[in-house]
Scaffold this motif. Structure first.
Motif, PDB file in Angstrom:
ATOM      1  N   ALA A   1      -1.857   1.109  -5.836  1.00 16.80           N
ATOM      2  CA  ALA A   1      -0.652   1.817  -5.392  1.00 16.80           C
ATOM      3  C   ALA A   1      -1.041   1.707  -3.807  1.00 16.80           C
ATOM      4  O   ALA A   1      -0.244   1.723  -2.716  1.00 16.80           O
ATOM      5  CB  ALA A   1      -0.849   3.420  -5.650  1.00 16.80           C
ATOM      6  N   ASN A   2      -2.329   1.734  -3.398  1.00 17.67           N
ATOM      7  CA  ASN A   2      -2.802   1.660  -1.941  1.00 17.67           C
ATOM      8  C   ASN A   2      -2.354   0.543  -1.242  1.00 17.67           C
ATOM      9  O   ASN A   2      -1.935   0.325  -0.005  1.00 17.67           O
ATOM     10  CB  ASN A   2      -4.042   2.206  -1.554  1.00 17.67           C
ATOM     11  CG  ASN A   2      -4.470   3.653  -2.319  1.00 17.67           C
ATOM     12  OD1 ASN A   2      -3.292   4.686  -2.092  1.00 17.67           O
ATOM     13  ND2 ASN A   2      -5.476   4.004  -2.817  1.00 17.67           N
ATOM     14  N   HIS A   3      -2.813  -0.701  -1.960  1.00 14.39           N
ATOM     15  CA  HIS A   3      -2.836  -1.997  -1.214  1.00 14.39           C
ATOM     16  C   HIS A   3      -1.708  -2.790  -1.546  1.00 14.39           C
ATOM     17  O   HIS A   3      -1.270  -3.722  -0.711  1.00 14.39           O
ATOM     18  CB  HIS A   3      -4.033  -2.711  -1.620  1.00 14.39           C
ATOM     19  CG  HIS A   3      -5.443  -2.026  -1.128  1.00 14.39           C
ATOM     20  ND1 HIS A   3      -5.997  -2.202   0.199  1.00 14.39           N
ATOM     21  CD2 HIS A   3      -6.390  -1.061  -1.818  1.00 14.39           C
ATOM     22  CE1 HIS A   3      -6.900  -1.297   0.233  1.00 14.39           C
ATOM     23  NE2 HIS A   3      -7.075  -0.806  -0.767  1.00 14.39           N
ATOM     24  N   GLN A   4      -1.224  -2.594  -2.700  1.00 13.19           N
ATOM     25  CA  GLN A   4      -0.095  -3.422  -3.018  1.00 13.19           C
ATOM     26  C   GLN A   4       1.208  -2.644  -3.478  1.00 13.19           C
ATOM     27  O   GLN A   4       2.431  -3.371  -3.489  1.00 13.19           O
ATOM     28  CB  GLN A   4      -0.299  -4.108  -4.629  1.00 13.19           C
ATOM     29  CG  GLN A   4      -1.581  -5.093  -4.627  1.00 13.19           C
ATOM     30  CD  GLN A   4      -1.588  -5.892  -5.784  1.00 13.19           C
ATOM     31  OE1 GLN A   4      -2.357  -5.393  -6.780  1.00 13.19           O
ATOM     32  NE2 GLN A   4      -1.082  -7.109  -5.930  1.00 13.19           N
ATOM     33  N   LYS A   5       1.158  -1.287  -3.066  1.00 13.77           N
ATOM     34  CA  LYS A   5       2.559  -0.550  -3.287  1.00 13.77           C
ATOM     35  C   LYS A   5       3.140  -0.773  -4.503  1.00 13.77           C
ATOM     36  O   LYS A   5       4.411  -0.858  -4.774  1.00 13.77           O
ATOM     37  CB  LYS A   5       3.338  -1.009  -2.015  1.00 13.77           C
ATOM     38  CG  LYS A   5       2.632  -0.925  -0.600  1.00 13.77           C
ATOM     39  CD  LYS A   5       2.320   0.309  -0.143  1.00 13.77           C
ATOM     40  CE  LYS A   5       1.634   0.350   0.943  1.00 13.77           C
ATOM     41  NZ  LYS A   5       0.887   1.556   1.693  1.00 13.77           N
ATOM     42  N   LYS A   6       2.364  -0.837  -5.646  1.00 14.18           N
ATOM     43  CA  LYS A   6       2.931  -0.841  -7.088  1.00 14.18           C
ATOM     44  C   LYS A   6       2.447   0.278  -7.863  1.00 14.18           C
ATOM     45  O   LYS A   6       1.461   0.628  -7.873  1.00 14.18           O
ATOM     46  CB  LYS A   6       2.451  -2.239  -7.688  1.00 14.18           C
ATOM     47  CG  LYS A   6       3.013  -3.378  -6.831  1.00 14.18           C
ATOM     48  CD  LYS A   6       2.392  -4.698  -7.680  1.00 14.18           C
ATOM     49  CE  LYS A   6       3.032  -6.030  -6.973  1.00 14.18           C
ATOM     50  NZ  LYS A   6       4.483  -6.012  -7.332  1.00 14.18           N
ATOM     51  N   ASP A   7       3.503   0.923  -8.392  1.00 14.58           N
ATOM     52  CA  ASP A   7       3.284   1.996  -9.330  1.00 14.58           C
ATOM     53  C   ASP A   7       2.801   1.322 -10.870  1.00 14.58           C
ATOM     54  O   ASP A   7       3.909   1.212 -11.527  1.00 14.58           O
ATOM     55  CB  ASP A   7       4.280   2.911  -9.305  1.00 14.58           C
ATOM     56  CG  ASP A   7       4.148   4.137 -10.209  1.00 14.58           C
ATOM     57  OD1 ASP A   7       2.765   4.420 -10.697  1.00 14.58           O
ATOM     58  OD2 ASP A   7       5.095   4.952 -10.431  1.00 14.58           O
TER      59      ASP A   7
END
Length: 808
Positions: A495-501
């Motif tokens: 979530a923080n580095h790849q912006k993936k949930d």
């Protein structure tokens, strides 16, 4: 003669390679039939079913002709992994039983013909082997319908899928058919013996990738019937008509109870009728006779026969008309060759069905895909870059794609998920002899067809698109966290580095994939140890490196002493601590470490060794010999004439093998014992009170204090006192240095704490493979000495730690 259909052979040899023509009755399900409708790949089970129906049901197959299953590659791999000497009793018995039955095939000349599925690729092979023939393999031919004219030679490349299949076949013959014979040794010594005479034989070429299974089936069918294959024996149009005919027959609805199941009564004559060389055979298709008299798609003559059977044609004539509806028309012009893309973008496919009109499906060219991937070919280093490129394509085009197939990072197939039954396909993979990945345009269809997927329809799960893309987050967590990563850590990192949930299960699978890939790389790393130490020695020529292998060329011993540590030995306290520790990885092993301490109480590992056995005297002898031959100062005379020993002393945990090895390799050096280990041993004799007194005895130089401690030990346990008195005083008691001035000084070192601290520093390195362990230890040793050198570069005189001790 063949056995009757529906019965299993109970006498004679076992069917060779799951021979579909000599096994029990085969059947198919709707899951195997449904891929026939459209540009889909077919399963091996369906190919075996067609072979069973077209050969065994109506052909007197000779005894010396063997038909292999299209899944025989996996069968050979599975059988070749089994060993007769396995600890698994069931496996050993099954291997011995199979050998007894397969030895039947070593008695005479045999001709093996098989369609093969290897690495998602279909082809056909023909191998003639005879144990009486000096060359064993008199003919080895490969019929590959996807081989292009750019091939420089007809010889089979040893890296190609057909070569891997042939090598597995050779190994199977050596281990099961020719076992105990001289030919078995010849094949075992040369794993690629069969490739010497292997060649690509002429055969029809296909114009797409999804018909390869039917091309292999047709090739085997013609070879079995004695027809020599050429580029014009049959064409792509014949295969298209065969596919459409199979789909029509096998999916035909038969609600009438008097109509037989089409899967059960599919005729060989029906299959032969699609090929010009085989279509003249006698018709006996009873199923077509019963079903198509009720079909609305039959010829007018058949419909007339249906309306008035008495006035119509005979049953045989009706059958002939139906078969001719599927039979290719020789006068029809053949379509121009193309590479998976129809030249007319408005037509998805154009092929005549059984007495039906041409089917036209509108298609739309994907301009975004062609501009990104096809107009300017792009080369990718790995599949992660392909994933990023496909993500950009989805954002730009608004089309959703899914991963249909993925082969261990070497190739990947994408399909459209925004349209129902869409023909779009994009395949990425590496070309032969190259590591880079690029778009395989010959297997791509840059068109979209079919209606849009309704909004309420369940979409494919997004987890398939995340596969392999969370590796960066997992490795990031592993680099900053000492403990093993957990899924919640990966969820936060993604979530923080790849912006993936991502979900918990996706994170858990990502961790498992990274662990599995690391385990595979660590297994391969054992082959790189030799190269690694050679490179280290080349960059550090004053270092000492030794490595030994066993008779099977497996690494057994590795020992390294960096050159920078040799020079630093003149600037440390002349007391070396020795200890061993077990490696924690699944490959095991023992780590031997020699450590010293500087004047500032800083610990340096001097050298180390890794051995594939437990700590024993032989291991210590090998390691100590390495130190003796490498570090000259260890055997240098002491500068003080009154000292009767060499300059360096050794302190250990009194391990029996180490004590004996020290006596043999360094007989003139003074050995000392760790007071902590002595205290633990004494505790087992007399309790914890004795353990506290042992350390005082090892550090005090006072005779009064020494006598007081001995008296206290006597009061607690006479057994404990007897144990301690059995150890020579000069190897552990502090008063021995007052009574005997010839002993070398210990500089306050009475324990092996140096070794324990070194083991603690190297604890993380001990959890990996041997190569990881060596690399991390060397990195830590060199980094540590360089850091401490910079720390003390500007200092002179007596260091602060020693000044404080002297002032006291």
């Amino acid at each position: 003669m063949l056995p009757q259909p529906g019965r299993v052979l109970r006498t004679g040899p076992i069917p060779f390679a799951n021979d579909p023509c000599r096994c029990s009755h085969l059947s198919v399900t709707n899951d195997l039939i449904s891929p026939l409708a459209g540009a889909n790949h077919l399963s091996t089970a369906l190919v075996d079913y067609l072979l069973h129906r077209s050969i065994s049901m109506s052909t007197n197959l000779r005894d010396d002709v063997l038909i292999g299953s299209s899944n025989s590659f996996s069968y050979f791999q599975l059988m070749n992994k089994k060993k007769s000497g396995s600890l698994d009793q069931h496996e050993a018995m099954s291997v011995n039983s199979a050998r007894l039955q397969y030895q039947h095939y070593s008695r005479k000349h045999y001709e093996f013909i098989s369609p093969c599925c290897s690495h998602n690729h279909f082809f056909a092979v023909k191998v003639i082997f005879d144990i009486q023939d000096p060359s064993i393999f008199s003919e080895v031919c490969v019929y590959d319908s996807l081989c292009r004219t750019g091939r420089r030679t007809d010889a089979v490349n040893r890296h190609a899928p057909p070569a891997q299949y042939l090598c597995q076949l050779q190994l199977f013959l050596a281990q099961f058919c020719f076992v105990g014979l001289p030919q078995s040794e010849v094949l075992a010594k040369n794993p690629e013996y069969i490739l010497r005479n292997a060649v690509y034989a002429p055969c029809p070429l296909q114009e797409n990738g999804h018909d390869r299974a039917l091309f292999a089936f047709a090739s085997v069918l013609h070879i079995v019937h004695g027809h020599a294959l050429s580029a014009v024996t049959f064409t792509q149009q014949n295969i298209i008509q065969l596919r459409d005919g199979l789909n029509t027959v096998l999916t035909c609805n038969t609600p009438d109870v008097n109509t037989p199941d089409p899967k059960k009564f599919l005729s060989s004559t029906f299959l032969w009728s699609f090929f010009p060389c085989l279509s003249e055979k006698e018709n006996d298709n009873v199923f077509l006779k019963l079903v198509y008299k009720k079909s609305e798609n039959t010829s007018p003559e058949v419909q007339q026969s249906k309306r008035n059977p008495a006035e119509g044609k005979q049953a045989d004539e009706v059958l002939t008309d139906i078969n001719s509806a599927y039979r290719p028309v020789p006068d029809d012009p053949q379509p121009e060759a193309h590479h998976g893309i129809v030249s007319d973008p408005s037509v998805a496919y154009s092929l005549p069905g059984p007495a039906t009109n041409i089917v036209e499906v509108p298609r739309t060219l994907d301009d975004v895909f062609t501009s990104m991937f096809m107009d300017v070919p792009t080369i990718f280093e790995d599949m992660s870059q392909v994933d990023l490129a496909m993500d950009k394509y989805e954002e730009s085009s608004g089309v959703r794609v899914i991963i249909a197939k993925s082969c261990k990072g070497r190739s990947r197939l994408y399909l459209c998920a925004s349209h129902e039954g869409c023909c779009f396909r994009a395949k990425f993979g590496s070309k032969q002899g190259m590591d880079d990945i690029m778009l395989k345009s010959a297997f791509c269809v840059p068109y979209h067809s079919g209606p849009l997927v309704p909004g309420g329809k369940r979409r494919p799960a997004p987890k398939r698109q995340l596969r392999g893309r969370l590796k960066h987050s997992v490795e990031l967590v592993m680099s900053v966290k000492e403990a093993d990563p957990v899924p919640k850590d990966v969820m936060r990192a993604a979530a923080n580095h790849q912006k993936k949930d991502v979900t918990y299960n996706q994170s858990f699978r990502a961790i498992q994939e990274v662990r599995f890939s690391r385990a595979e790389s660590q297994l391969v790393s054992f082959q790189l140890i030799r190269s690694y130490v050679d490179q280290f020695l080349e960059k550090n020529p004053d270092s000492t490196v030794r490595a030994e292998c066993d008779g099977n060329n497996h690494i057994e011993l590795v020992g390294i002493v960096p050159g920078i540590m040799k020079r630093a030995m003149r600037l440390v306290r002349p007391v070396m601590s020795l200890d061993g520790a077990h490696l924690k990885s699944k490959w095991g092993g023992t780590l031997y470490v020699a450590s010293v301490k500087s004047a500032c109480n800083e610990i340096y590992p001097v050298g180390f060794a890794i051995m594939n056995k437990n700590e024993d005297e032989a291991g210590w002898l090998w390691f100590l010999e390495l130190l003796r031959s490498t570090i000259d100062i260890l055997v240098m005379d002491h500068p003080r004439a009154r000292v009767a020993y060499k300059y360096f002393s050794f302190i250990s945990d009194r391990q029996k093998g180490l004590v004996n090895a020290l006596q043999r390799v360094f007989p003139d050096n003074h050995p000392c014992f760790c007071s902590v280990h002595l205290a633990r041993n004494a505790e087992t004799k007399g309790g914890k009170k004795i353990a506290k007194l042992v350390h005082s005895l090892s550090t005090t130089f006072s005779g009064y204090e020494s006598r007081r401690c001995w008296a206290a030990i006597e009061q607690v346990s006479s057994k404990g006192r007897s144990y301690l008195e059995g150890i020579p005083k000069k190897q552990w008691q502090g008063t021995a240095w007052i009574e005997n001035p010839s002993l070398p000084p210990r500089f306050g070192i009475v324990t092996t704490n140096m070794s324990e601290s070194a083991n603690s520093m190297l604890e993380k390195a001990r959890t990996g493979s041997w190569l990881d362990c060596i690399d991390q230890i060397l990195s830590m040793m060199l980094e540590r000495i360089c850091t401490l050198r910079e720390k003390h570069r500007c200092r002179s005189g007596v260091v602060d730690e020693m000044r404080g001790i002297l002032e006291k």
